[in-house]
Motif scaffolding. Structure first.
Motif, PDB file in Angstrom:
ATOM      1  N   GLU A 105       0.834  -1.202   0.000  1.00  0.00           N
ATOM      2  CA  GLU A 105       0.000   0.000   0.000  1.00  0.00           C
ATOM      3  C   GLU A 105       0.871   1.257   0.000  1.00  0.00           C
ATOM      4  N   PHE A 106       1.926   1.230   0.786  1.00  0.00           N
ATOM      5  CA  PHE A 106       2.844   2.369   0.846  1.00  0.00           C
ATOM      6  C   PHE A 106       3.500   2.606  -0.514  1.00  0.00           C
ATOM      7  N   ILE A 107       3.977   1.532  -1.164  1.00  0.00           N
ATOM      8  CA  ILE A 107       4.613   1.658  -2.480  1.00  0.00           C
ATOM      9  C   ILE A 107       3.628   2.201  -3.504  1.00  0.00           C
ATOM     10  N   ASP A 108       2.394   1.697  -3.455  1.00  0.00           N
ATOM     11  CA  ASP A 108       1.372   2.167  -4.393  1.00  0.00           C
ATOM     12  C   ASP A 108       1.100   3.664  -4.208  1.00  0.00           C
ATOM     13  N   LEU A 109       1.020   4.109  -2.968  1.00  0.00           N
ATOM     14  CA  LEU A 109       0.784   5.527  -2.700  1.00  0.00           C
ATOM     15  C   LEU A 109       1.981   6.380  -3.127  1.00  0.00           C
ATOM     16  N   CYS A 110       3.188   5.848  -2.930  1.00  0.00           N
ATOM     17  CA  CYS A 110       4.390   6.581  -3.365  1.00  0.00           C
ATOM     18  C   CYS A 110       4.391   6.766  -4.867  1.00  0.00           C
ATOM     19  N   GLN A 111       4.038   5.697  -5.591  1.00  0.00           N
ATOM     20  CA  GLN A 111       4.017   5.771  -7.053  1.00  0.00           C
ATOM     21  C   GLN A 111       2.950   6.738  -7.563  1.00  0.00           C
ATOM     22  N   LYS A 112       1.915   6.940  -6.765  1.00  0.00           N
ATOM     23  CA  LYS A 112       0.863   7.893  -7.137  1.00  0.00           C
ATOM     24  C   LYS A 112       1.176   9.318  -6.675  1.00  0.00           C
ATOM     25  N   GLY A 113       2.309   9.495  -6.001  1.00  0.00           N
ATOM     26  CA  GLY A 113       2.678  10.825  -5.522  1.00  0.00           C
ATOM     27  C   GLY A 113       1.887  11.274  -4.319  1.00  0.00           C
ATOM     28  N   HIS A 114       1.372  10.305  -3.555  1.00  0.00           N
ATOM     29  CA  HIS A 114       0.481  10.635  -2.447  1.00  0.00           C
ATOM     30  C   HIS A 114       1.181  11.454  -1.354  1.00  0.00           C
ATOM     31  N   PHE A 115       2.455  11.172  -1.096  1.00  0.00           N
ATOM     32  CA  PHE A 115       3.157  11.813   0.004  1.00  0.00           C
ATOM     33  C   PHE A 115       3.858  13.105  -0.403  1.00  0.00           C
ATOM     34  N   LYS A 116       3.799  13.441  -1.662  1.00  0.00           N
ATOM     35  CA  LYS A 116       4.463  14.656  -2.136  1.00  0.00           C
ATOM     36  C   LYS A 116       3.827  15.897  -1.506  1.00  0.00           C
ATOM     37  N   GLY A 117       4.629  16.689  -0.803  1.00  0.00           N
ATOM     38  CA  GLY A 117       4.132  17.894  -0.159  1.00  0.00           C
ATOM     39  C   GLY A 117       3.465  17.668   1.184  1.00  0.00           C
ATOM     40  N   MET A 118       3.494  16.435   1.687  1.00  0.00           N
ATOM     41  CA  MET A 118       2.848  16.138   2.966  1.00  0.00           C
ATOM     42  C   MET A 118       3.677  16.702   4.124  1.00  0.00           C
ATOM     43  N   LEU A 119       3.000  17.308   5.117  1.00  0.00           N
ATOM     44  CA  LEU A 119       3.688  17.973   6.221  1.00  0.00           C
ATOM     45  C   LEU A 119       3.857  17.050   7.429  1.00  0.00           C
ATOM     46  N   PHE A 120       4.906  17.295   8.187  1.00  0.00           N
ATOM     47  CA  PHE A 120       5.028  16.698   9.517  1.00  0.00           C
ATOM     48  C   PHE A 120       4.215  17.573  10.472  1.00  0.00           C
ATOM     49  N   HIS A 121       3.067  17.059  10.881  1.00  0.00           N
ATOM     50  CA  HIS A 121       2.147  17.885  11.659  1.00  0.00           C
ATOM     51  C   HIS A 121       2.216  17.596  13.160  1.00  0.00           C
ATOM     52  N   GLU A 213       1.651  24.098  21.692  1.00  0.00           N
ATOM     53  CA  GLU A 213       1.188  23.223  22.766  1.00  0.00           C
ATOM     54  C   GLU A 213       0.579  21.922  22.269  1.00  0.00           C
ATOM     55  N   HIS A 214       0.256  21.871  20.964  1.00  0.00           N
ATOM     56  CA  HIS A 214      -0.301  20.649  20.374  1.00  0.00           C
ATOM     57  C   HIS A 214       0.748  19.874  19.574  1.00  0.00           C
ATOM     58  N   TYR A 215       2.008  20.179  19.791  1.00  0.00           N
ATOM     59  CA  TYR A 215       3.132  19.507  19.144  1.00  0.00           C
ATOM     60  C   TYR A 215       3.187  19.751  17.640  1.00  0.00           C
ATOM     61  N   LYS A 216       2.554  20.804  17.187  1.00  0.00           N
ATOM     62  CA  LYS A 216       2.600  21.151  15.776  1.00  0.00           C
ATOM     63  C   LYS A 216       3.785  22.080  15.531  1.00  0.00           C
ATOM     64  N   PRO A 217       4.638  21.764  14.545  1.00  0.00           N
ATOM     65  CA  PRO A 217       5.793  22.638  14.277  1.00  0.00           C
ATOM     66  C   PRO A 217       5.351  24.054  13.930  1.00  0.00           C
ATOM     67  N   LYS A 218       6.067  25.015  14.468  1.00  0.00           N
ATOM     68  CA  LYS A 218       5.745  26.410  14.172  1.00  0.00           C
ATOM     69  C   LYS A 218       6.185  26.798  12.763  1.00  0.00           C
ATOM     70  N   VAL A 219       7.171  26.100  12.242  1.00  0.00           N
ATOM     71  CA  VAL A 219       7.621  26.306  10.858  1.00  0.00           C
ATOM     72  C   VAL A 219       7.310  25.028  10.080  1.00  0.00           C
ATOM     73  N   SER A 220       6.693  25.179   8.930  1.00  0.00           N
ATOM     74  CA  SER A 220       6.283  24.010   8.144  1.00  0.00           C
ATOM     75  C   SER A 220       7.493  23.183   7.688  1.00  0.00           C
ATOM     76  N   ILE A 221       7.393  21.880   7.933  1.00  0.00           N
ATOM     77  CA  ILE A 221       8.400  20.923   7.476  1.00  0.00           C
ATOM     78  C   ILE A 221       7.655  19.792   6.779  1.00  0.00           C
ATOM     79  N   GLY A 222       8.029  19.515   5.565  1.00  0.00           N
ATOM     80  CA  GLY A 222       7.272  18.521   4.812  1.00  0.00           C
ATOM     81  C   GLY A 222       8.127  17.576   3.996  1.00  0.00           C
ATOM     82  N   ILE A 223       7.440  16.615   3.385  1.00  0.00           N
ATOM     83  CA  ILE A 223       8.069  15.653   2.478  1.00  0.00           C
ATOM     84  C   ILE A 223       7.965  16.207   1.064  1.00  0.00           C
ATOM     85  N   LEU A 224       9.082  16.431   0.438  1.00  0.00           N
ATOM     86  CA  LEU A 224       9.068  16.952  -0.940  1.00  0.00           C
ATOM     87  C   LEU A 224       8.600  15.880  -1.920  1.00  0.00           C
ATOM     88  N   ASP A 225       9.164  14.680  -1.789  1.00  0.00           N
ATOM     89  CA  ASP A 225       8.743  13.536  -2.592  1.00  0.00           C
ATOM     90  C   ASP A 225       9.367  12.290  -1.997  1.00  0.00           C
TER      91      ASP A 225
END
Length: 232
Positions: A105-121, A213-225
């Motif tokens: 499932e992870f490989i299939d989502l990677c091939q579809k670009g699912h994680f591109k631009g996804m943030l560490f929230h 206080e909710h463990y959300k990064p104050k500066v956006s950090i994400g997965i480029l691809d």
């Protein structure tokens, strides 16, 4: 008229009945015929034995080819994923044998670009960093509170493991967790399907960012691809 003696008649009769000599041409002719017949039989034997050998080799090669095809299908599955983040690259070895369905499932989502631009929230220091579709605030905080109570007595997993939440992903999405410290009873919380083998410093750099206080990064950090690889 002179009479012929009986002895002379006997000798004359023997000369008439004696076998006639076979000429050299006849001998050569018959020898050539025998040689041609022998050559024909030998050539036929070579032809059919060679054909039988080739057929058996073809059958063997087909069987081996089928096995190679099956094995190659297994080997064709990527064994590694490179998470290219805004802080650097994280190389992960995928656990294809222990968690095949999740890896597929992870490989299939990677091939579809699912994680591109996804943030560490969610980023919890000395515990876990989280990215993905499920951005609810309850689950990771609950891990943090319950985990710290039992960290000393129940450590089952090391840091830098990759996992995803249990349950149906089509309901809450596919989220990614990378542990930054041993988490007690990890299997009760997530499905582990990989391990960071290079880029631990990148994980730690993400872990050290300032959060609210909710463990959300104050500066956006994400997965480029995400890049899938057979070998690294």
């Amino acid at each position: 008229m002179a009479r012929i003696k009986p002895q002379a008649l006997l000798q004359q009769s023997k000369r008439k009945k004696g076998p006639s000599r076979i000429s050299a041409v006849t001998v050569i002719f018959y020898f050539l015929i025998l040689a041609l017949v022998g050559f024909f039989l030998f050539a036929s034997y070579r032809h059919w034995s060679s054909r039988s050998r080739l057929q058996s080799e073809d059958h063997l090669s087909v069987s081996e080819g089928e096995n190679t095809f099956v094995d190659s299908k297994k080997s064709e599955l990527p064994g590694y994923a490179v998470l290219n983040t805004s802080k650097g690259s994280i190389i992960i070895e995928l656990y294809k044998e222990s968690a095949p369905e999740v890896v597929d499932e992870f490989i299939d989502l990677c091939q579809k670009g699912h994680f591109k631009g996804m943030l560490f929230h969610k980023v919890i220091k000395h515990y876990v960093i989280q990215a993905g579709d499920n951005q609810g605030s309850g689950a990771t905080e609950d891990w943090n509170l319950r985990g710290k109570q039992h960290t000393i007595t129940s450590m089952k997993h090391e840091a830098f493991m990759l996992g995803t939440s249990k349950g149906k992903h089509n309901n809450k999405g596919f989220d990614l967790f990378i542990t930054t410290a041993p988490i007690p009873d990890l299997n009760e919380k997530i499905i582990v399907f990989g391990q960071v083998i290079k880029g631990e410093d990148v994980v730690q750099e993400i872990e050290e960012v300032d959060t609210d206080e909710h463990y959300k990064p104050k500066v956006s950090i994400g997965i480029l691809d995400v890049t899938l690889k057979q070998k690294v």
